[in-house]
Design a protein around this motif. Structure first.
Motif, PDB file in Angstrom:
ATOM      1  N   HIS A 158     -14.587 -31.079  81.848  1.00 61.80           N
ATOM      2  CA  HIS A 158     -14.450 -32.154  82.761  1.00 61.80           C
ATOM      3  C   HIS A 158     -13.211 -33.046  82.418  1.00 61.80           C
ATOM      4  N   GLU A 174     -18.336 -30.766  79.135  1.00 60.13           N
ATOM      5  CA  GLU A 174     -17.797 -32.190  79.203  1.00 60.13           C
ATOM      6  C   GLU A 174     -16.012 -31.967  79.024  1.00 60.13           C
ATOM      7  N   GLU A 217     -15.806 -38.356  79.546  1.00 60.10           N
ATOM      8  CA  GLU A 217     -16.068 -36.725  79.302  1.00 60.10           C
ATOM      9  C   GLU A 217     -15.890 -36.479  77.770  1.00 60.10           C
ATOM     10  N   GLU A 229     -22.546 -30.338  86.384  1.00 56.56           N
ATOM     11  CA  GLU A 229     -23.366 -31.504  85.945  1.00 56.56           C
ATOM     12  C   GLU A 229     -24.865 -31.203  86.078  1.00 56.56           C
TER      13      GLU A 229
HETATM   14 FE   LIG Z   1     -19.230 -34.552  82.928  1.00 50.81          FE
END
Ligand SMILES: [Fe+2]
Ligand SMILES: [Fe+2]
Length: 470
Positions: A155, A152, A122, A242
């Motif tokens: 994440h 990201e 990520e 995503e």
């Molecule tokens: Fe991701």
């Protein structure tokens, strides 16, 4: 449960305030994350106002709110999908037993490794993309890049939450390490090779979001099946984020194709040299980029035959993407016909799950190609974009270093070496693509190598000032 509490330092829907120790530990990690973002996040745009979406709740209606945000002030937090009542393990040897709310001791280190490996990708992708803002083809694209980047970052939060909440001191140490490794760093690189390649042009960015983020989607889908329920719930929410990343890739490549077709029409030619001279990406060049990023992403699924993936499945740690579509969820008796350079081999299905996953991933990859090829067909050209053979340019597994063409033909090694740059971008090709990368930052304007998007973000016009450069 699904509402997100934004009044706390760390937005969350996991009642973080009820667990003071965990809250304190994460609040201790938070400034380290912000420091990482300042130093290794998007370079030079930290004071710009960006039209970003932020999650407000994890159900379908309240997913997102949009507004101008300076990236360092983005509300990164911890969001899990709602629990499924009485959730049972859906595959493997413990199928039918209650899902785990805690980590079973015997799987602790394997689960930690799975979470760390996912978590590492990520921040890695944010690092890989950190210079792209300088050459954005439009403010619309710049905003999409930053949306992908902040998500990201979130994440990473998702994985760090699991490490802190369920893996004690080891987990906290791993969370620090996730900020200590850096993409491309000689001493402390990111764990997976693909995530150490710099992404220095936007064609690569679209290919990355199309192919590599889609690998992410498949990894998340398989972890969403996990018997470890907090991991499953975390991944289920990540998957909703995503989807946007793949949208950026698919529409980005689609817009490149559209622009190239316009130039081909205008010039009345399919000659790559003439198309390049007109400042567009010829389709054979795009094909090389597709070959490069697809083959590189295929390696991320691991070896065709893997005892780790067999154990992870049998133990309930990691399922197949969309496990419910299959009939047999135990696989103790099933066999798989595996293609190898020496011919077809019978292997136990349990050991071939990486290959099963790779095959469903490739099927998903076809969707965009169909769409792009329809546009080419409608424009009256006979060329078709294709996915390369899954045996082409593999650097792990049964096909490692096998001299296979993108059309799946095994050829002499010497010929392969000589022809490789007919199939993937040469240094010259890359230099040409780099030469196209000039920043366009006037609202509504597009670089000459890409068509405008069909619509803007959140029903706003394409001309909207999606990033206000301070
Ligand atoms: Fe991701
Ligand atoms: Fe992503």
């Amino acid at each position: 449960m699904s509402g997100i509490n934004y009044s706390e330092k760390i937005p969350n829907n996991v009642n973080l305030a009820n667990d003071r120790t965990l809250q304190r530990a994460l609040e201790h990690w938070q400034p380290h994350f912000l420091d990482w973002w300042q130093h290794l996040g998007p370079r030079d745009f930290q004071t710009a106002d960006v039209y970003l979406r932020t999650a407000t709740s994890v159900d379908a209606e309240g997913w997102a709110t949009y507004g101008a945000v300076k990236m360092p002030e983005y509300r990164w937090g911890i969001f899990l999908a709602d629990p499924v009542a009485d959730r049972k393990i859906g595959f493997g040897d413990n199928m039918g037993q209650p899902a785990w709310q805690q980590v079973p001791g015997e799987f602790r280190s394997t689960l930690r490794r799975l979470i760390v490996t996912q978590g590492d990708t990520e921040p890695a992708s944010v690092e890989q993309q950190r210079l792209l803002g300088h050459t954005c083809p439009s403010l619309y694209d710049l905003r999409n890049l930053f949306q992908v980047n902040v998500e990201e970052g979130r994440h990473l939060w998702a994985m760090v939450y699991l490490l802190h909440a369920y893996f004690g001191r080891d987990g906290r140490e791993e969370a620090e390490e996730l900020l200590a490794r850096h993409s491309g760093d000689a001493d402390k690189p990111r764990i997976l090779t693909t995530f150490n390649e710099p992404i220095s042009d936007w064609l690569s960015f679209y290919c990355f979001t199309y192919f590599t983020d889609r690998d992410g989607k498949y990894q998340l889908k398989s972890l969403a099946e996990s018997a470890f329920d907090p991991l499953s719930r975390t991944c289920r929410f990540m998957l909703t984020e995503e989807a946007h990343h793949m949208f950026v890739g698919e529409t980005g490549i689609g817009r490149v194709v559209k622009r190239t077709l316009e130039v081909m029409k205008e010039l009345g030619t399919e000659d790559p040299a003439k198309i390049r001279a007109a400042g567009a990406v010829d389709l054979p060049l795009l094909q090389k980029y597709l070959n490069f990023w697809c083959s590189s992403s295929l390696d991320l699924f691991g070896s065709e035959v893997s005892s780790n993936s067999a154990a992870n499945f049998a133990n309930g740690l990691k399922g197949r993407p969309d496990e419910s579509q299959y009939e047999d969820h135990v696989l103790r008796a099933a066999q798989f016909k595996l293609e190898t350079p020496k011919g077809v081999e019978d292997v136990p299905m349990l050991n071939a799950l990486n290959e099963v996953m790779r095959a469903s991933y490739l099927k998903d990859c076809e969707i965009g190609l169909k769409r792009w090829n329809r546009a080419i067909e409608r424009a009256g050209y006979s060329l078709r974009l294709q996915l390369p053979s899954p045996h082409f340019r593999r650097s792990i597994g049964a096909w490692v270093n096998a001299p296979v063409t993108p059309e799946s033909r095994i050829i002499p090694r010497e010929e392969y070496d000589k022809r490789l740059y007919e199939w993937i971008p040469s240094e010259q090709d890359r230099a040409f693509v780099r030469s196209l990368m000039q920043r366009v930052s006037e609202p509504g304007k597009m670089a000459g190598w890409i068509a405008p998007p069909e619509r803007g973000i959140n029903n706003l016009p394409v001309e909207y000032e999606y990033v206000h450069l301070a």
